[in-house]
Design a protein around this motif. Structure first.
Motif, PDB file in Angstrom:
ATOM      1  N   HIS A   1     -28.674   9.595  37.181  1.00  0.00           N
ATOM      2  CA  HIS A   1     -27.877   8.443  37.607  1.00  0.00           C
ATOM      3  C   HIS A   1     -27.560   7.558  36.401  1.00  0.00           C
ATOM      4  CE1 HIS A   1     -28.265   9.324  41.810  1.00  0.00           C
ATOM      5  NE2 HIS A   1     -29.566   9.195  41.820  1.00  0.00           N
ATOM      6  N   SER A   2     -26.288   7.346  36.137  1.00  0.00           N
ATOM      7  CA  SER A   2     -25.903   6.501  35.012  1.00  0.00           C
ATOM      8  C   SER A   2     -26.213   5.037  35.257  1.00  0.00           C
ATOM      9  CB  SER A   2     -24.401   6.660  34.732  1.00  0.00           C
ATOM     10  OG  SER A   2     -24.130   7.897  34.114  1.00  0.00           O
ATOM     11  N   GLU A   3     -26.241   4.612  36.525  1.00  0.00           N
ATOM     12  CA  GLU A   3     -26.391   3.200  36.837  1.00  0.00           C
ATOM     13  C   GLU A   3     -27.711   2.880  37.534  1.00  0.00           C
ATOM     14  OE1 GLU A   3     -21.666   2.173  37.387  1.00  0.00           O
ATOM     15  OE2 GLU A   3     -22.863   2.557  39.160  1.00  0.00           O
ATOM     16  N   ARG A   4     -28.656   3.781  37.444  1.00  0.00           N
ATOM     17  CA  ARG A   4     -29.976   3.519  38.029  1.00  0.00           C
ATOM     18  C   ARG A   4     -31.040   3.876  37.001  1.00  0.00           C
ATOM     19  NH1 ARG A   4     -33.019   7.233  42.274  1.00  0.00           N
ATOM     20  NH2 ARG A   4     -34.912   6.027  42.533  1.00  0.00           N
ATOM     21  N   ILE A   5     -31.841   2.903  36.626  1.00  0.00           N
ATOM     22  CA  ILE A   5     -32.799   3.076  35.542  1.00  0.00           C
ATOM     23  C   ILE A   5     -34.197   3.302  36.106  1.00  0.00           C
ATOM     24  CG2 ILE A   5     -33.743   2.022  33.454  1.00  0.00           C
ATOM     25  CD1 ILE A   5     -31.245   0.198  33.468  1.00  0.00           C
ATOM     26  N   ASN A   6     -34.884   4.306  35.592  1.00  0.00           N
ATOM     27  CA  ASN A   6     -36.273   4.538  35.975  1.00  0.00           C
ATOM     28  C   ASN A   6     -37.176   3.489  35.325  1.00  0.00           C
ATOM     29  OD1 ASN A   6     -35.765   6.827  37.500  1.00  0.00           O
ATOM     30  ND2 ASN A   6     -36.147   8.234  35.823  1.00  0.00           N
ATOM     31  N   PRO A   7     -38.357   3.243  35.899  1.00  0.00           N
ATOM     32  CA  PRO A   7     -39.333   2.391  35.210  1.00  0.00           C
ATOM     33  C   PRO A   7     -39.634   2.955  33.821  1.00  0.00           C
ATOM     34  CG  PRO A   7     -40.016   2.806  37.474  1.00  0.00           C
ATOM     35  CD  PRO A   7     -38.849   3.713  37.215  1.00  0.00           C
ATOM     36  N   LEU A   8     -39.793   2.073  32.848  1.00  0.00           N
ATOM     37  CA  LEU A   8     -40.042   2.510  31.472  1.00  0.00           C
ATOM     38  C   LEU A   8     -41.530   2.703  31.228  1.00  0.00           C
ATOM     39  CD1 LEU A   8     -37.580   0.250  29.439  1.00  0.00           C
ATOM     40  CD2 LEU A   8     -37.128   2.322  30.761  1.00  0.00           C
ATOM     41  N   GLU A   9     -41.840   3.696  30.412  1.00  0.00           N
ATOM     42  CA  GLU A   9     -43.227   3.964  30.048  1.00  0.00           C
ATOM     43  C   GLU A   9     -43.610   3.097  28.845  1.00  0.00           C
ATOM     44  OE1 GLU A   9     -43.618   8.142  29.447  1.00  0.00           O
ATOM     45  OE2 GLU A   9     -43.086   8.650  31.514  1.00  0.00           O
ATOM     46  N   PRO A  10     -44.849   2.629  28.770  1.00  0.00           N
ATOM     47  CA  PRO A  10     -45.248   1.706  27.701  1.00  0.00           C
ATOM     48  C   PRO A  10     -45.455   2.376  26.342  1.00  0.00           C
ATOM     49  CG  PRO A  10     -47.126   2.217  29.095  1.00  0.00           C
ATOM     50  CD  PRO A  10     -45.940   2.863  29.739  1.00  0.00           C
ATOM     51  N   GLY A  11     -45.410   3.713  26.305  1.00  0.00           N
ATOM     52  CA  GLY A  11     -45.676   4.394  25.042  1.00  0.00           C
ATOM     53  C   GLY A  11     -44.716   4.027  23.931  1.00  0.00           C
ATOM     54  N   MET A  12     -43.457   3.763  24.273  1.00  0.00           N
ATOM     55  CA  MET A  12     -42.466   3.369  23.270  1.00  0.00           C
ATOM     56  C   MET A  12     -42.893   2.079  22.565  1.00  0.00           C
ATOM     57  SD  MET A  12     -38.845   1.608  24.140  1.00  0.00           S
ATOM     58  CE  MET A  12     -39.846   0.400  25.031  1.00  0.00           C
ATOM     59  N   ALA A  13     -43.244   1.064  23.354  1.00  0.00           N
ATOM     60  CA  ALA A  13     -43.661  -0.216  22.770  1.00  0.00           C
ATOM     61  C   ALA A  13     -44.939  -0.061  21.962  1.00  0.00           C
ATOM     62  CB  ALA A  13     -43.849  -1.253  23.877  1.00  0.00           C
ATOM     63  N   GLN A  14     -45.863   0.770  22.461  1.00  0.00           N
ATOM     64  CA  GLN A  14     -47.119   0.962  21.748  1.00  0.00           C
ATOM     65  C   GLN A  14     -46.883   1.597  20.383  1.00  0.00           C
ATOM     66  OE1 GLN A  14     -50.641   0.186  22.804  1.00  0.00           O
ATOM     67  NE2 GLN A  14     -50.329   0.261  20.608  1.00  0.00           N
ATOM     68  N   LEU A  15     -46.008   2.577  20.311  1.00  0.00           N
ATOM     69  CA  LEU A  15     -45.698   3.215  19.021  1.00  0.00           C
ATOM     70  C   LEU A  15     -45.085   2.213  18.049  1.00  0.00           C
ATOM     71  CD1 LEU A  15     -44.306   6.684  20.181  1.00  0.00           C
ATOM     72  CD2 LEU A  15     -46.285   6.318  18.699  1.00  0.00           C
ATOM     73  N   CYS A  16     -44.227   1.324  18.563  1.00  0.00           N
ATOM     74  CA  CYS A  16     -43.616   0.318  17.696  1.00  0.00           C
ATOM     75  C   CYS A  16     -44.669  -0.613  17.102  1.00  0.00           C
ATOM     76  CB  CYS A  16     -42.591  -0.486  18.488  1.00  0.00           C
ATOM     77  SG  CYS A  16     -41.090   0.431  18.923  1.00  0.00           S
ATOM     78  N   PHE A  17     -45.623  -1.055  17.926  1.00  0.00           N
ATOM     79  CA  PHE A  17     -46.672  -1.940  17.415  1.00  0.00           C
ATOM     80  C   PHE A  17     -47.589  -1.200  16.439  1.00  0.00           C
ATOM     81  CE2 PHE A  17     -45.755  -4.727  21.150  1.00  0.00           C
ATOM     82  CZ  PHE A  17     -45.553  -5.901  20.433  1.00  0.00           C
ATOM     83  N   TRP A  18     -47.864   0.068  16.710  1.00  0.00           N
ATOM     84  CA  TRP A  18     -48.663   0.844  15.752  1.00  0.00           C
ATOM     85  C   TRP A  18     -47.962   0.921  14.400  1.00  0.00           C
ATOM     86  CZ3 TRP A  18     -50.140   5.435  19.480  1.00  0.00           C
ATOM     87  CH2 TRP A  18     -51.267   5.062  20.223  1.00  0.00           C
ATOM     88  N   CYS A  19     -46.641   1.127  14.437  1.00  0.00           N
ATOM     89  CA  CYS A  19     -45.892   1.194  13.190  1.00  0.00           C
ATOM     90  C   CYS A  19     -45.975  -0.128  12.438  1.00  0.00           C
ATOM     91  CB  CYS A  19     -44.431   1.556  13.481  1.00  0.00           C
ATOM     92  SG  CYS A  19     -43.394   1.700  12.008  1.00  0.00           S
ATOM     93  N   ALA A  20     -45.816  -1.237  13.163  1.00  0.00           N
ATOM     94  CA  ALA A  20     -45.911  -2.547  12.515  1.00  0.00           C
ATOM     95  C   ALA A  20     -47.310  -2.759  11.938  1.00  0.00           C
ATOM     96  CB  ALA A  20     -45.575  -3.646  13.518  1.00  0.00           C
ATOM     97  N   GLU A  21     -48.331  -2.323  12.667  1.00  0.00           N
ATOM     98  CA  GLU A  21     -49.711  -2.421  12.173  1.00  0.00           C
ATOM     99  C   GLU A  21     -49.906  -1.602  10.909  1.00  0.00           C
ATOM    100  OE1 GLU A  21     -53.412  -3.098  15.170  1.00  0.00           O
ATOM    101  OE2 GLU A  21     -52.265  -1.266  15.482  1.00  0.00           O
ATOM    102  N   ASP A  22     -49.415  -0.357  10.931  1.00  0.00           N
ATOM    103  CA  ASP A  22     -49.584   0.528   9.773  1.00  0.00           C
ATOM    104  C   ASP A  22     -48.874  -0.023   8.547  1.00  0.00           C
ATOM    105  OD1 ASP A  22     -51.051   2.213  11.376  1.00  0.00           O
ATOM    106  OD2 ASP A  22     -49.386   3.585  11.798  1.00  0.00           O
ATOM    107  N   LEU A  23     -47.697  -0.619   8.743  1.00  0.00           N
ATOM    108  CA  LEU A  23     -46.983  -1.226   7.621  1.00  0.00           C
ATOM    109  C   LEU A  23     -47.766  -2.389   7.038  1.00  0.00           C
ATOM    110  CD1 LEU A  23     -43.348  -1.238   9.058  1.00  0.00           C
ATOM    111  CD2 LEU A  23     -44.141   0.096   7.107  1.00  0.00           C
ATOM    112  N   ALA A  24     -48.340  -3.215   7.923  1.00  0.00           N
ATOM    113  CA  ALA A  24     -49.109  -4.363   7.447  1.00  0.00           C
ATOM    114  C   ALA A  24     -50.351  -3.916   6.680  1.00  0.00           C
ATOM    115  CB  ALA A  24     -49.500  -5.241   8.642  1.00  0.00           C
ATOM    116  N   LYS A  25     -51.028  -2.884   7.185  1.00  0.00           N
ATOM    117  CA  LYS A  25     -52.234  -2.395   6.501  1.00  0.00           C
ATOM    118  C   LYS A  25     -51.900  -1.807   5.129  1.00  0.00           C
ATOM    119  CE  LYS A  25     -54.791  -1.360  10.752  1.00  0.00           C
ATOM    120  NZ  LYS A  25     -55.324  -0.286  11.635  1.00  0.00           N
TER     121      LYS A  25
END
Length: 482
Positions: free
Chosen positions: A176-200
């Protein structure tokens, strides 16, 4: 006499990414063919036009990425199996054009590493795993609580990969082009891990998350082809075709909406009988709901939810699982347990097994395959929603729902990946959202476990809130033509 089939198979090993520039050049070269012609029976194809709103944003962000200023994560809608081809076209054609218009010099090729479901090479063929690997993809087993090998590889590419990283936060297509499934949190978690790894590592790059929407539409809707498809589905399901109506009596949108809802109700009734479900009783004290109540979307949704629960429960009971989580998480857990019984470590060296041992493994694997079909049925049915269709009976929504019902019938008839009929040439509109700085949220993420969880939830919600819709320019009278 031919030997019995072997249902148990060797274990599913991780397919390491092995990006190849020449493979990417080859795919870029044949993209127009891949988009228009069905080279594999499971590809819908038939795409005549691709346009993008916000390609200039992508061009600027790719320039910043190449200059070492940012690490870029692309969060794209996942509507159809065509989405990766559309993404390749946008990056190889539309973004370079946008860069030239702005006077931005980009190093080509423009590409992205990506995650893909480890099951794709199982139904697409081993060649698909080889190709996805050469395009820089990382396979992930979504049913595992933590696929450490895949996440480690993804985390490394997010930090040091040659290209930005693309993720489909919905985790699966829904058609469905106009119906969005609930999003999984893994995407956001990977982004924060990347930011953490850059800071370290003491690095100054900013992690940017960019939402990207994809919407398909028909450039020249064919009511005749939709009519043929519905007649075929009615015949396959044993449903008597409706009596022909004068063309001037009602708009085609209303006629086909009624037929699709009637077909969905019929399929639902057949499946309820298959699973031995008693007649559905609404909240009112009635033995049988009135006809208008049976056809109401809320009533249909309640019946469908009960059916999907019974189908998953059937598989979960066999595999010894408890019904925990939403539909998607329950499906993934069933899939993972089934895979453990089908893809066996013992078959890494099959010569060490006796014929009896091999036979027992095949027997168990065959049973797992059968019970896995209950979960596959749920995957096909979960996207059927009458309210979505009734609220806006456009040709696109009619076609999408009819094709999902086609998939359901094909699944019930034993066709796992049938060749979907084409209902006319399609166009695609890609919408680029506003960049989100993940690095600016890192301080809160690092305050503690509860704060980190909340930061992940809010980032996921911000991406979900992005509106993936856009206006389509089309002759308004076209919807009324047959």
């Amino acid at each position: 006499m031919s030997p019995p089939p072997h249902f148990a198979r060797p274990p599913l090993d991780f397919i390491p990414p092995a990006y190849s520039a020449w493979v990417l050049r080859l795919v870029h070269g044949i993209l127009p063919l891949l988009l228009r012609v069905r080279v594999r029976r499971w590809l819908p194809s038939g795409i005549a036009k691709i346009e993008a709103t916000g390609a200039e944003i992508l061009a600027r962000l790719y320039h910043q990425f190449q200059e070492g200023q940012i690490r870029l994560v692309l969060a794209f809608r996942h509507v159809e199996v065509d989405d990766p081809l559309v993404g390749l076209y946008v990056l190889s054609r539309l973004v370079p054009e946008a860069a030239r218009r702005q006077g931005i010099r980009l190093r080509e090729p423009l590409h992205a590493h990506f995650l893909y479901d480890r099951g794709m090479p199982l139904w697409g063929g081993e060649w698909l795993g080889w190709l996805l690997s050469r395009l820089g993809g990382i396979p992930i087993r979504r049913g595992r609580r933590v696929d450490r090998v895949a996440l480690k590889a993804a985390r490394q590419l997010l930090l040091d990969g040659q290209f930005p990283f693309a993720i489909a936060p919905e985790g699966a297509t829904n058609g469905h082009s106009e119906r969005i499934n609930p999003l999984e949190p893994g995407m956001a978690q990977l982004c924060f891990w990347c930011a953490e790894d850059l800071a370290k590592a003491g690095r100054s790059e900013t992690v940017i998350l960019l939402p990207i929407g994809i919407r398909y539409y028909y450039t020249d809707p064919s009511w005749t082809k939709l009519e043929r498809l519905l007649a075929r589905l009615e015949h396959l399901s044993g449903l008597t075709p409706p009596k022909p109506e004068p063309r001037s009596s009602r708009s085609p949108n209303l006629r086909y909406t009624q037929r699709i809802c009637r077909l969905a109700q019929h399929l639902l009734g057949q499946l309820e009988a298959f699973y031995d479900l008693p007649p559905f009783i609404s909240g009112r004290d009635e033995e049988e709901p009135r006809i208008e109540q049976r056809l109401a979307p809320g009533h249909f949704n309640a019946r469908l939810e009960r059916l999907l629960h019974r189908a998953l429960e059937t598989a979960e009971t066999y595999f010894g699982l408890s019904p925990q989580g939403d539909w998607n998480s329950r499906c993934r857990r069933i899939e993972e347990v089934a895979w453990i019984q089908i893809y066996r470590e013992e078959l890494r060296h099959p010569g060490s097994l006796s014929p009896l041992q091999r036979g027992l493994l095949d027997w168990k694997a065959h049973q797992a395959m059968l019970y896995l079909q209950h979960m596959r049925l749920v995957e096909s049915c979960v996207a059927v929603e009458e309210e979505y269709l009734l609220s806006k009976p456009s040709f696109e929504r009619l076609a999408e729902t009819a094709l999902i019902l086609f998939d359901v019938l094909a699944r019930l008839r034993g066709e796992s990946y049938p060749a979907r009929p084409r209902l006319g040439w399609r166009g695609v509109h890609v919408t680029v959202g506003d960049p989100i700085s993940v690095s600016e949220r890192l301080e809160r993420y690092c305050r503690g476990r509860q704060e980190a969880k909340q930061a992940v939830t809010e980032l996921t919600q911000d991406v979900f809130s992005f509106q993936f819709l856009f206006p389509i320019s089309r002759d308004p009278l076209q919807e009324e033509r047959v």
